[in-house]
Write a protein that holds these residues in place. Structure first.
Motif, PDB file in Angstrom:
ATOM      1  N   TYR A 192      40.809  43.585  42.450  1.00 39.47           N
ATOM      2  CA  TYR A 192      41.661  42.617  41.763  1.00 39.47           C
ATOM      3  C   TYR A 192      42.905  43.290  41.201  1.00 39.47           C
ATOM      4  CZ  TYR A 192      37.505  39.659  41.929  1.00 39.47           C
ATOM      5  OH  TYR A 192      36.418  38.932  42.359  1.00 39.47           O
ATOM      6  N   ASN A 249      35.406  43.320  46.168  1.00 39.01           N
ATOM      7  CA  ASN A 249      36.565  42.589  45.674  1.00 39.01           C
ATOM      8  C   ASN A 249      37.386  43.491  44.756  1.00 39.01           C
ATOM      9  OD1 ASN A 249      35.926  40.117  46.928  1.00 39.01           O
ATOM     10  ND2 ASN A 249      34.567  39.541  45.248  1.00 39.01           N
ATOM     11  N   ARG A 275      43.411  38.927  44.644  1.00 35.92           N
ATOM     12  CA  ARG A 275      42.142  39.509  45.091  1.00 35.92           C
ATOM     13  C   ARG A 275      42.259  40.003  46.524  1.00 35.92           C
ATOM     14  NH1 ARG A 275      36.538  36.184  45.970  1.00 35.92           N
ATOM     15  NH2 ARG A 275      37.769  35.336  47.671  1.00 35.92           N
ATOM     16  N   ILE A 309      36.289  39.173  35.133  1.00 35.25           N
ATOM     17  CA  ILE A 309      36.092  40.062  36.276  1.00 35.25           C
ATOM     18  C   ILE A 309      34.887  40.909  35.919  1.00 35.25           C
ATOM     19  CG2 ILE A 309      37.011  42.005  37.586  1.00 35.25           C
ATOM     20  CD1 ILE A 309      39.801  40.832  37.174  1.00 35.25           C
ATOM     21  N   TYR A 358      34.704  36.112  38.479  1.00 40.84           N
ATOM     22  CA  TYR A 358      35.177  36.802  39.683  1.00 40.84           C
ATOM     23  C   TYR A 358      34.361  38.081  39.851  1.00 40.84           C
ATOM     24  CZ  TYR A 358      39.056  33.542  39.364  1.00 40.84           C
ATOM     25  OH  TYR A 358      39.809  32.391  39.290  1.00 40.84           O
TER      26      TYR A 358
END
Length: 211
Positions: free
Chosen positions: A15, A13, A4, A148, A189
């Motif tokens: 990823y 964020n 991340r 995610i 996430y």
């Protein structure tokens, strides 16, 4: 393996999902400065990764601002839900509204619909979870028990629904029917802020538990 980064003034964020062979997917590349771009490149080179896909969870400009850079740097396939194509095609205009320059991202090659997605040894299930944007998607790894989720679900909150194409009732309904039914230990996430879990959000998220 999941990496991340936190990029751009909106603290997005980004990823990287990598398999044991080094093939990887870059999700929401939000790097916008030379320093941020260098950080992304250095990690990929250090870990000897090979980017094969770029996936966007949705089309808002802060999440696609690094798309052009990634496409220029690596030969990746690009994917997003086409219900957000209008947002992506107008990303530079979104940036102008907020006083933020955006290099227009390339049009995604693949319309990512709800269902299974595989690359190398990475096997994901894609959920279409509109409400924050019409084409918001969530990437779920059933084997590793994580999501995610872009701007769909946050630690203690949900994505805003006052932007173009947003709808509060639609977002809540989709979160409850598609995400909250997953195992409580599933890690979440998000597109901004710290990670959480499905169990924690069931218990403590005021938008979801009626408190």
């Amino acid at each position: 393996m999941l990496y991340r980064f936190v990029f751009n003034p909106y603290q997005v964020n980004t990823y990287i999902i990598a398999d044991q062979d080094g093939k990887c997917i870059i999700v929401d590349p939000a790097c916008c400065s030379p320093e941020e771009q260098k950080t992304l490149v250095e990690l990929i080179e250090k870990e000897k990764l090979t980017p094969e896909w770029l996936i966007n969870t949705h089309g808002h400009f802060d999440h696609v601002i690094g798309n052009a850079f990634v496409c220029h740097t690596w030969k990746v396939k690009t994917a997003a839900c086409y219900e957000d194509l209008m947002l992506m095609e107008n990303a530079y205009r979104q940036g102008e509204i907020f006083g933020f320059p955006v290099e227009q991202p390339p049009t995604p090659e693949v319309d990512l619909k709800e269902g299974d997605f595989s690359m190398g040894n990475i096997h994901l299930h894609i959920y279409h979870v509109p409400g924050h944007s019409p084409g918001s998607i969530v990437l779920h790894s059933p084997s590793d028990k994580w999501l995610i989720c872009g701007d769909v679900l946050f630690n203690g909150s949900i994505g805003r629904t006052d932007l173009i194409g947003g709808n509060f009732d639609t977002l809540i309904e989709n979160i409850k029917s598609k995400l909250l039914v997953l195992p409580p230990e599933t890690m979440v996430y998000p597109g901004h802020g710290p990670e959480t879990s499905i169990g924690q959000e069931i218990l403590h998220n005021p938008f979801l538990n009626g408190r």
